[in-house]
Design a protein around this motif. Structure first.
Motif, PDB file in Angstrom:
ATOM      1  N   ARG A  66       0.778  -1.553  -0.237  1.00  0.00           N
ATOM      2  CA  ARG A  66      -0.020   0.313   0.193  1.00  0.00           C
ATOM      3  C   ARG A  66       0.533   1.478  -0.344  1.00  0.00           C
ATOM      4  N   LYS A  67       2.465   0.808   0.139  1.00  0.00           N
ATOM      5  CA  LYS A  67       3.283   2.228  -0.224  1.00  0.00           C
ATOM      6  C   LYS A  67       2.386   3.429  -1.461  1.00  0.00           C
ATOM      7  N   GLU A  68       1.948   2.625  -2.442  1.00  0.00           N
ATOM      8  CA  GLU A  68       2.038   3.527  -3.222  1.00  0.00           C
ATOM      9  C   GLU A  68       1.154   4.760  -3.232  1.00  0.00           C
ATOM     10  N   ALA A  69      -0.317   3.611  -2.591  1.00  0.00           N
ATOM     11  CA  ALA A  69      -1.825   4.128  -2.390  1.00  0.00           C
ATOM     12  C   ALA A  69      -1.122   5.209  -1.526  1.00  0.00           C
ATOM     13  N   ALA A  70      -0.997   4.917  -0.359  1.00  0.00           N
ATOM     14  CA  ALA A  70      -0.550   5.557   0.729  1.00  0.00           C
ATOM     15  C   ALA A  70      -0.021   7.093   0.023  1.00  0.00           C
ATOM     16  N   ARG A  71       1.140   6.794  -0.414  1.00  0.00           N
ATOM     17  CA  ARG A  71       1.809   8.203  -1.610  1.00  0.00           C
ATOM     18  C   ARG A  71       0.271   9.106  -1.634  1.00  0.00           C
ATOM     19  N   GLU A  72      -0.144   7.907  -3.351  1.00  0.00           N
ATOM     20  CA  GLU A  72      -1.338   8.454  -3.710  1.00  0.00           C
ATOM     21  C   GLU A  72      -2.347   9.064  -3.206  1.00  0.00           C
ATOM     22  N   GLY A  73      -2.212   8.506  -1.503  1.00  0.00           N
ATOM     23  CA  GLY A  73      -3.514   9.356  -0.958  1.00  0.00           C
ATOM     24  C   GLY A  73      -3.478  11.047  -0.534  1.00  0.00           C
ATOM     25  N   LEU A  74      -1.673  10.811  -0.121  1.00  0.00           N
ATOM     26  CA  LEU A  74      -1.861  12.315   0.544  1.00  0.00           C
ATOM     27  C   LEU A  74      -1.678  13.079  -1.177  1.00  0.00           C
ATOM     28  N   VAL A  75      -1.270  12.418  -1.643  1.00  0.00           N
ATOM     29  CA  VAL A  75      -1.536  13.621  -3.359  1.00  0.00           C
ATOM     30  C   VAL A  75      -2.657  14.601  -2.995  1.00  0.00           C
ATOM     31  N   THR A  76      -3.854  13.441  -2.916  1.00  0.00           N
ATOM     32  CA  THR A  76      -5.252  13.903  -3.490  1.00  0.00           C
ATOM     33  C   THR A  76      -5.719  14.570  -2.034  1.00  0.00           C
ATOM     34  N   VAL A  77      -5.228  14.482  -0.862  1.00  0.00           N
ATOM     35  CA  VAL A  77      -5.039  15.146   0.115  1.00  0.00           C
ATOM     36  C   VAL A  77      -4.758  16.747  -0.167  1.00  0.00           C
ATOM     37  N   GLY A  78      -3.511  16.953   0.032  1.00  0.00           N
ATOM     38  CA  GLY A  78      -2.938  17.756  -0.316  1.00  0.00           C
ATOM     39  C   GLY A  78      -3.641  18.786  -1.497  1.00  0.00           C
ATOM     40  N   GLN A  79      -3.914  17.563  -2.403  1.00  0.00           N
ATOM     41  CA  GLN A  79      -4.934  18.904  -3.786  1.00  0.00           C
ATOM     42  C   GLN A  79      -6.019  18.477  -3.439  1.00  0.00           C
ATOM     43  N   THR A  80      -6.784  18.680  -2.762  1.00  0.00           N
ATOM     44  CA  THR A  80      -8.140  18.575  -2.368  1.00  0.00           C
ATOM     45  C   THR A  80      -9.047  18.838  -1.508  1.00  0.00           C
ATOM     46  N   TYR A  81      -8.155  19.453  -0.217  1.00  0.00           N
ATOM     47  CA  TYR A  81      -8.898  19.420   0.971  1.00  0.00           C
ATOM     48  C   TYR A  81      -8.306  21.051   1.228  1.00  0.00           C
ATOM     49  N   ASP A  82      -9.205  21.856   1.644  1.00  0.00           N
ATOM     50  CA  ASP A  82      -8.412  23.097   2.801  1.00  0.00           C
ATOM     51  C   ASP A  82      -8.583  22.901   3.867  1.00  0.00           C
ATOM     52  N   LEU A  83      -7.146  22.662   4.138  1.00  0.00           N
ATOM     53  CA  LEU A  83      -6.777  21.595   5.853  1.00  0.00           C
ATOM     54  C   LEU A  83      -6.954  23.745   6.695  1.00  0.00           C
ATOM     55  N   GLY A  84      -7.135  24.679   6.502  1.00  0.00           N
ATOM     56  CA  GLY A  84      -7.737  25.810   6.707  1.00  0.00           C
ATOM     57  C   GLY A  84      -5.717  26.171   7.702  1.00  0.00           C
ATOM     58  N   GLU A  85      -5.993  26.372   8.557  1.00  0.00           N
ATOM     59  CA  GLU A  85      -4.840  26.996   9.212  1.00  0.00           C
ATOM     60  C   GLU A  85      -3.862  25.289   9.637  1.00  0.00           C
ATOM     61  N   THR A  86      -4.315  24.078   9.519  1.00  0.00           N
ATOM     62  CA  THR A  86      -3.975  23.384   9.803  1.00  0.00           C
ATOM     63  C   THR A  86      -2.033  22.019   9.026  1.00  0.00           C
ATOM     64  N   GLN A  87      -1.493  22.618   9.393  1.00  0.00           N
ATOM     65  CA  GLN A  87      -0.406  21.804   8.624  1.00  0.00           C
ATOM     66  C   GLN A  87      -0.318  21.124   8.196  1.00  0.00           C
ATOM     67  N   LEU A  88       0.422  20.594   6.952  1.00  0.00           N
ATOM     68  CA  LEU A  88      -0.329  19.068   6.356  1.00  0.00           C
ATOM     69  C   LEU A  88       2.113  18.926   5.977  1.00  0.00           C
ATOM     70  N   TRP A  89       1.861  17.302   6.451  1.00  0.00           N
ATOM     71  CA  TRP A  89       3.845  17.354   6.379  1.00  0.00           C
ATOM     72  C   TRP A  89       3.347  15.342   6.029  1.00  0.00           C
ATOM     73  N   THR A  90       4.314  15.343   5.157  1.00  0.00           N
ATOM     74  CA  THR A  90       4.932  13.579   5.719  1.00  0.00           C
ATOM     75  C   THR A  90       5.399  13.376   5.724  1.00  0.00           C
ATOM     76  N   ARG A  91       5.566  11.587   6.909  1.00  0.00           N
ATOM     77  CA  ARG A  91       6.762  10.769   6.764  1.00  0.00           C
ATOM     78  C   ARG A  91       6.828  10.175   5.453  1.00  0.00           C
ATOM     79  N   VAL A  92       8.287  10.663   4.606  1.00  0.00           N
ATOM     80  CA  VAL A  92       8.840   9.427   3.906  1.00  0.00           C
ATOM     81  C   VAL A  92       8.939   7.948   4.226  1.00  0.00           C
ATOM     82  N   ASN A  93       9.538   7.641   3.319  1.00  0.00           N
ATOM     83  CA  ASN A  93      10.325   6.246   4.063  1.00  0.00           C
ATOM     84  C   ASN A  93      11.104   6.249   4.049  1.00  0.00           C
ATOM     85  N   SER A  94      12.038   5.248   4.658  1.00  0.00           N
ATOM     86  CA  SER A  94      14.072   5.955   4.707  1.00  0.00           C
ATOM     87  C   SER A  94      14.569   5.598   3.939  1.00  0.00           C
TER      88      SER A  94
END
Ligand SMILES: CC(=O)SCCNC(=O)CCNC(=O)[C@H](O)C(C)(C)COP(=O)(O)OP(=O)(O)OC[C@H]1O[C@@H](n2cnc3c(N)ncnc32)[C@H](O)[C@@H]1OP(=O)(O)O
Ligand SMILES: O=CC(=O)O
Ligand SMILES: [Mg+2]
Length: 351
Positions: A66-94
């Motif tokens: 599910r590594k790729e699905a997690a990455r693409e899901g995060l792209v969707t979150v970043g592109q679609t949701y307005d998070l207001g003042e909430t920061q958007l971070w990621t933890r990438v693989n090692s």
């Protein structure tokens, strides 16, 4: 050694200029989300309102298939949701994994202007930060990213702990560090299967006292390393965080672990489950009674000089600075949260 006069210069032509001061918005909890999990993604609009930081996790806990699905899901979150003042971070693989290069290429390309911070796991030394620093500069230039994406290191190997001062100072991109007790325990060959918290076997024992039972008290397994992390971060103007508390059923244990980190100087902790968001909010928002006392000290010593007595307690230049730390944090959080503003006794207009 890098030329100190170049420390604030971009590492690639066309990359944004590095920040020399790390922003400190409310950062009490970093909420972990697996964006390959549709149920979790569906909760993003609701969770974004409750958390200071939302993190799309790509590393441990995300299965290989599910590594790729997690990455693409995060792209969707970043592109679609307005998070207001909430920061958007990621933890990438090692950095030694087969996924991290694509994680960085894809995320910076698709949501580079939305991502505030990239958390890098298992950082062992300054060389790991230097690698990410240069690569991010190249990607920022390629994808027209307008502000530098900051880097956060997880301190979770024995070598990482040994090198933490160099890691903290490795780049102006360094935003902070998180303490990772699970991988660190494994790396050190500690004999605990818990994720954070104490252990009933790690105790101090009172002296023999005739036939009376000897008293034991659990000790803090993590104190030494968290304190070192806090010093390294404070010394370089970056932010220290406690990481995960794995026993989701033990709210009291989680609160105690978070509070120990808060008192030592950490600004926040990870929340793995929605219910840990509330625990982090409670712990990492200073106690209203302490804030009210700190305000009284500042009011009693407007210039922060000399020696004074308040409620039988000595106050001077140093205690004034302690109180400033408390009140500044309360002011920052009160701007976001009217309930806290009221609890701290701030006027709504100035909150
Ligand atoms: C050592 C480390 O690296 S720690 C960091 C890596 N680990 C993680 O990121 C773990 C993240 N958290 C999780 O995966 C989950 O919270 C677990 C596996 C720990 C527990 O999950 P569950 O057993 O499903 O918990 P539970 O049944 O209480 O969940 C209640 C609801 O909250 C949702 N939920 C659980 N965790 C999260 C989360 N982190 N974010 C958003 N929603 C969540 C569940 O999907 C469930 O939704 P539903 O009511 O619509 O069915
Ligand atoms: O990633 C966190 C840890 O504790 O390991
Ligand atoms: Mg880990």
């Amino acid at each position: 050694m890098r030329n100190p006069r170049d420390f604030g210069a971009p590492l690639a032509v066309g990359a944004p200029t590095p920040l020399l001061e790390i922003p400190f918005p409310p950062s009490r909890m970093i909420h972990f989300l697996d964006a390959s999990n549709e149920k979790m993604v569906a909760k993003v609009p609701d969770i974004a309102k409750k958390t200071d930081i939302l993190l799309g996790n790509l590393e441990d806990a995300v299965p290989v298939d599910r590594k790729e699905a997690a990455r693409e899901g995060l792209v969707t979150v970043g592109q679609t949701y307005d998070l207001g003042e909430t920061q958007l971070w990621t933890r990438v693989n090692s950095l030694d994994s087969p996924w991290v290069l694509d994680d960085l290429l894809r995320l910076v390309g698709a949501i580079g202007n939305r991502l505030d911070v990239i958390m890098v796991p298992k950082v062992e030394g300054a060389w790991d930060i230097h690698y990410v620093d240069r690569l991010l500069a190249q990607l920022e230039a390629r994808f027209n990213v307008e502000r530098p994406i900051l880097v956060h290191a997880i301190l979770e190997t024995a070598l990482g702990v040994a090198n933490l001062e160099e890691i903290a100072a490795a780049s102006p991109r360094m935003q902070g560090m998180s303490f990772g007790p699970a991988d660190l325990a494994a790396s050190r060959r500690m004999k605990t299967t818990r994720v954070g918290g104490g252990h009933p076997g790690y105790v101090s024992l009172s002296d023999p006292d005739g036939d009376n039972p000897r008293v034991t008290a659990q000790q803090d397994l993590w104190h030494y390393s968290i304190a070192r992390m806090v010093d390294a971060c404070a010394a370089t103007g970056i932010l220290p965080f406690y990481g995960p508390f794995g026993d989701i059923s033990d709210d009291e244990g989680c609160e105690a672990q978070f509070r120990a980190a808060f008192l030592l100087g950490c600004v926040g902790a990870w929340s793995l489950h929605p219910k840990q968001i509330a625990i982090a909010k409670k712990v990492f928002s200073p106690d209203p009674d302490e804030v009210r006392f700190a305000k009284r000290v500042i009011e009693a010593i407007p210039d922060g000089r000399g020696v004074h007595m308040l409620d039988g307690k000595m106050q001077d230049d140093a205690t004034w600075k302690q109180c400033k730390v408390m009140v500044s944090l309360a002011e920052l959080l009160a701007k976001k949260d009217p309930e806290l503003a009221e609890a701290y006794g701030f006027e709504p207009a100035t909150a």
